[in-house]
Scaffold this motif. Structure first.
Motif, PDB file in Angstrom:
ATOM      1  N   UNK A 208       0.828  -1.213   0.000  1.00 33.06           N
ATOM      2  CA  UNK A 208       0.000   0.000   0.000  1.00 33.06           C
ATOM      3  C   UNK A 208       0.855   1.253   0.000  1.00 33.06           C
ATOM      4  N   UNK A 209       1.950   1.236   0.765  1.00 34.80           N
ATOM      5  CA  UNK A 209       2.830   2.402   0.812  1.00 34.80           C
ATOM      6  C   UNK A 209       3.453   2.670  -0.554  1.00 34.80           C
ATOM      7  N   UNK A 210       3.890   1.616  -1.225  1.00 37.01           N
ATOM      8  CA  UNK A 210       4.472   1.777  -2.562  1.00 37.01           C
ATOM      9  C   UNK A 210       3.419   2.280  -3.549  1.00 37.01           C
ATOM     10  N   UNK A 211       2.229   1.680  -3.504  1.00 40.12           N
ATOM     11  CA  UNK A 211       1.162   2.074  -4.435  1.00 40.12           C
ATOM     12  C   UNK A 211       0.752   3.527  -4.236  1.00 40.12           C
TER      13      UNK A 211
ATOM     14  N   UNK B 106       2.545   5.901  -2.829  1.00 38.13           N
ATOM     15  CA  UNK B 106       3.670   6.776  -3.163  1.00 38.13           C
ATOM     16  C   UNK B 106       3.718   7.049  -4.656  1.00 38.13           C
ATOM     17  N   UNK B 107       3.400   6.044  -5.447  1.00 42.54           N
ATOM     18  CA  UNK B 107       3.391   6.205  -6.902  1.00 42.54           C
ATOM     19  C   UNK B 107       2.174   7.008  -7.354  1.00 42.54           C
ATOM     20  N   UNK B 108       1.032   6.734  -6.745  1.00 42.26           N
ATOM     21  CA  UNK B 108      -0.222   7.366  -7.192  1.00 42.26           C
ATOM     22  C   UNK B 108      -0.352   8.815  -6.741  1.00 42.26           C
ATOM     23  N   UNK B 109       0.104   9.140  -5.554  1.00 41.59           N
ATOM     24  CA  UNK B 109      -0.090  10.477  -5.002  1.00 41.59           C
ATOM     25  C   UNK B 109       1.105  11.385  -5.299  1.00 41.59           C
ATOM     26  N   UNK B 110       1.447  11.471  -6.571  1.00 41.86           N
ATOM     27  CA  UNK B 110       2.490  12.404  -6.994  1.00 41.86           C
ATOM     28  C   UNK B 110       1.840  13.684  -7.481  1.00 41.86           C
ATOM     29  N   UNK B 111       2.454  14.816  -7.152  1.00 39.90           N
ATOM     30  CA  UNK B 111       1.849  16.111  -7.449  1.00 39.90           C
ATOM     31  C   UNK B 111       1.595  16.303  -8.935  1.00 39.90           C
ATOM     32  N   UNK B 112       2.575  15.957  -9.781  1.00 35.59           N
ATOM     33  CA  UNK B 112       2.402  16.175 -11.218  1.00 35.59           C
ATOM     34  C   UNK B 112       1.323  15.267 -11.808  1.00 35.59           C
ATOM     35  N   UNK B 113       1.001  14.207 -11.105  1.00 38.27           N
ATOM     36  CA  UNK B 113      -0.045  13.304 -11.574  1.00 38.27           C
ATOM     37  C   UNK B 113      -1.427  13.725 -11.088  1.00 38.27           C
ATOM     38  N   UNK B 114      -1.490  14.376  -9.937  1.00 40.12           N
ATOM     39  CA  UNK B 114      -2.772  14.775  -9.344  1.00 40.12           C
ATOM     40  C   UNK B 114      -3.162  16.190  -9.751  1.00 40.12           C
TER      41      UNK B 114
ATOM     42  N   UNK C  68      -6.151   4.136   2.068  1.00 42.15           N
ATOM     43  CA  UNK C  68      -5.612   4.761   3.270  1.00 42.15           C
ATOM     44  C   UNK C  68      -6.276   4.210   4.534  1.00 42.15           C
ATOM     45  N   UNK C  69      -7.545   3.868   4.436  1.00 39.78           N
ATOM     46  CA  UNK C  69      -8.228   3.278   5.589  1.00 39.78           C
ATOM     47  C   UNK C  69      -7.585   1.947   5.962  1.00 39.78           C
ATOM     48  N   UNK C  70      -7.232   1.160   4.941  1.00 32.74           N
ATOM     49  CA  UNK C  70      -6.577  -0.127   5.198  1.00 32.74           C
ATOM     50  C   UNK C  70      -5.228   0.077   5.862  1.00 32.74           C
TER      51      UNK C  70
END
Length: 203
Positions: free
Chosen positions: A25-28, A30-38, A107-109
């Motif tokens: 979950x931490x890796x996923x 970290x990859x998903x919540x990148x500023x340039x992606x969001x 995040x709940x998990x």
């Protein structure tokens, strides 16, 4: 490593499973919540520029909605560019809630693991203490091997539970903070877009 797992006994297995899930979950996230992606830095300016040049077309709106979470929020405003300011803001807020919910995925998990890991460690400690008391013979003697194993189970599970819970809690707090930051950034971008849409709609 295998020797530690063997010494910790069977209560360590739920903790190992929790650690694997937490790392994934931490890796996923970290990859998903990148500023340039969001929230791409130049997206709002590009949207305003395109709207000024060619107005709104279904193709542009659909492409924008698929671009990023911020694009999805801005696309909701463009779809309602001919509506009243109230309707437009309601559509943007509804899209923002949906995007925020997606950003909080898993995040709940992760928070549950951070809370449950010390309890699983405590459960292992209790199991180890049971083995320690079970090593005492009715005659007053004790089984040294069983006593040592009980101590290992108690200590290793306690340490493992804390080792999993501490980084899980830290990353959970970090990711929640990132989601809150992104939500504020998207709200501010949408607030800056609305006056442009209303001005050109009046014209």
């Amino acid at each position: 490593m295998f020797a530690i797992i063997q010494a910790a006994g069977w209560p360590i297995w739920p903790l190992l499973l929790a650690s694997v899930i937490a790392v994934a979950l931490i890796i996923e996230r970290s990859v998903s919540l990148r500023e340039k992606k969001i929230v791409p830095a130049t997206l709002l300016d590009q949207v305003v520029s395109v709207y000024q040049r060619q107005g709104v077309s279904p193709e542009v709106v659909d492409k924008l909605a698929k671009d990023s979470p911020l694009g999805s929020v801005l696309a909701a405003g463009l779809r309602n560019h001919k509506s009243s300011r109230y309707v437009m803001k309601e559509a943007i807020e509804e899209a923002g809630r949906a995007v925020a919910h997606d950003l909080e995925r898993f995040l709940t998990t992760l928070g549950t693991i951070a809370t449950a890991a010390p309890l699983l460690g405590l459960f292992g400690t209790v199991v180890g203490m049971i083995e320690i008391f079970g090593s005492q013979a009715p005659t007053g003697g004790s089984n040294p091997a069983q006593l040592a194993h009980g101590i290992s189970v108690a200590l290793y599970n306690t340490a493992c539970g804390l080792l999993i819970a501490i980084p899980s809690l830290m990353f959970y707090r970090y990711f929640r903070g990132r989601v809150d930051e992104f939500t504020v950034d998207m709200e501010q971008a949408a607030e800056r877009l609305v006056p442009h849409l209303m001005r050109f709609a009046v014209k």
